[in-house]
Scaffold this active site. Sequence first.
Site, PDB file in Angstrom:
ATOM      1  CB  THR A 176      -0.640   0.076   1.057  1.00  0.00           C
ATOM      2  OG1 THR A 176      -1.525  -1.278   1.048  1.00  0.00           O
ATOM      3  CG2 THR A 176      -1.675   1.281   1.842  1.00  0.00           C
ATOM      4  NE  ARG A 204     -10.053  -6.120   3.516  1.00  0.00           N
ATOM      5  CZ  ARG A 204      -9.097  -5.445   3.265  1.00  0.00           C
ATOM      6  NH1 ARG A 204      -8.799  -4.121   2.643  1.00  0.00           N
ATOM      7  NH2 ARG A 204      -7.763  -5.368   4.570  1.00  0.00           N
ATOM      8  CB  VAL A 205     -14.174  -1.324   1.703  1.00  0.00           C
ATOM      9  CG1 VAL A 205     -13.739  -0.112   2.229  1.00  0.00           C
ATOM     10  CG2 VAL A 205     -15.017  -1.239   0.749  1.00  0.00           C
ATOM     11  N   GLY A 206     -10.838  -1.624   2.452  1.00  0.00           N
ATOM     12  CA  GLY A 206      -9.690  -1.757   4.040  1.00  0.00           C
ATOM     13  C   GLY A 206      -9.906  -0.144   4.901  1.00  0.00           C
ATOM     14  CG  ASP A 207      -6.380   0.648   6.892  1.00  0.00           C
ATOM     15  OD1 ASP A 207      -6.659  -0.436   5.624  1.00  0.00           O
ATOM     16  OD2 ASP A 207      -5.183   1.313   7.121  1.00  0.00           O
ATOM     17  CB  THR A 227       0.230   0.110   5.422  1.00  0.00           C
ATOM     18  OG1 THR A 227       0.560  -0.402   4.912  1.00  0.00           O
ATOM     19  CG2 THR A 227       2.067   0.878   5.850  1.00  0.00           C
ATOM     20  N   GLY A 228      -1.131  -1.415   6.788  1.00  0.00           N
ATOM     21  CA  GLY A 228      -1.293  -2.947   7.439  1.00  0.00           C
ATOM     22  C   GLY A 228      -2.673  -3.542   7.602  1.00  0.00           C
ATOM     23  N   GLY A 230      -5.969  -3.926   7.143  1.00  0.00           N
ATOM     24  CA  GLY A 230      -7.135  -3.429   7.485  1.00  0.00           C
ATOM     25  C   GLY A 230      -7.849  -2.883   8.880  1.00  0.00           C
TER      26      GLY A 230
HETATM   27  N1  ASP Z   1      -4.451  -1.332   5.199  1.00  0.00           N
HETATM   28  C1  ASP Z   1      -4.288  -2.060   3.682  1.00  0.00           C
HETATM   29  C2  ASP Z   1      -6.260  -2.815   3.622  1.00  0.00           C
HETATM   30  O1  ASP Z   1      -5.560  -3.192   4.477  1.00  0.00           O
HETATM   31  C3  ASP Z   1      -3.574  -2.789   3.351  1.00  0.00           C
HETATM   32  C4  ASP Z   1      -2.135  -2.399   3.056  1.00  0.00           C
HETATM   33  O2  ASP Z   1      -1.695  -1.573   3.643  1.00  0.00           O
HETATM   34  O3  ASP Z   1      -0.914  -3.170   3.184  1.00  0.00           O
HETATM   35  O4  ASP Z   1      -6.468  -2.314   3.041  1.00  0.00           O
END
Ligand code: ASP
Length: 308
Positions: A176, A204-207, A227-228, A230
């Site tokens: 990301t 699916r929607v992340g953070d 990042t991480g 989500g």
């Molecule tokens: N935070 C992102 C998500 O979960 C993934 C990532 O940070 O690589 O959509």
Amino acid sequence: MTFSIAVHGGAGLIRRHSLGAEREAACRQVLRGAIDAGTEVLARGGDALEAAIAAVVLLEDSPLFNAGRGGVFAADGTVQLDAAVMHGKDRSAGGVCAVRGIRNPILGAEVVRSQSPAVLLAGVEAERFLTAHGIRTEPPDYFHVQERWDHFLKARAAGRAVLDHDLDDDEEPKGTVGCVARDVHGHVAAATSTGGLANKLSGRVGDSPVPGAGTFAWDATCAVSATGVGEAVLRSSAAARVSALMELAGLDLDQATRRVVFDELPALGGVGGLIAVDGGGRIVAPFDSAGMYRAIRDTDGNVEIAIW
Ligand code: ASP
């Protein structure tokens, strides 16, 4: 007043031996290009959000990172992208969720922020809105990066939805992307763009596109791009927590971000990291994973590009 800017290319299980020297050099070069693109805007007195978007566009155009062209595949085999922007001067925000075929979702997020009454737009309706506003689209081929496809097949075979960097040792990791900046006018801004998790549920929607979760900016406190995993970042309201800890608990940027990254996210079962800048232009980049791609240009003009 001086300016400062930081970009990240994702956190996760980035191992030195699996990355390889050539790949590492290529990643560093793209991070450098992104920080330079943002710096160019800030150096001429440009706006923090304009700088953050310029940096993220460059990262989205690279197949090396999990955003735009290099976005990972969802369980249905399509690339579904999330992105958001937020401006610290008025806390205006815009995001796009699970859009397909949009070359630069970050430009789409900016169109939502600046040209719609909405904060978040999702799916086909978002795609329609963006194309009606001149945002460029690309055919599926553009997003078909072979190594991403192979990674998706592995994640699917393992029956898991995984961070782009995480699966096993021989992966070539990507991540990301995001940017935070403070301009010479004292405004802060944040921009984040992602393909999410490989083999994620379709829809699916992340953070990343959610203000207060993966992206946040407020001149009174800070700008954050996370990042991480989500789901953990969403449930912890990570970016908004950093801001609230500064505003209400009197923590400084370093203390607030460390508490969120090293205490609060792990308590929810998530690993990750973030980049953040405060009103004074101070930048921090804590992460609780093996690595996080990042480039930082501080208020003195020193540039640091690092992965581990
Ligand atoms: N935070 C992102 C998500 O979960 C993934 C990532 O940070 O690589 O959509």
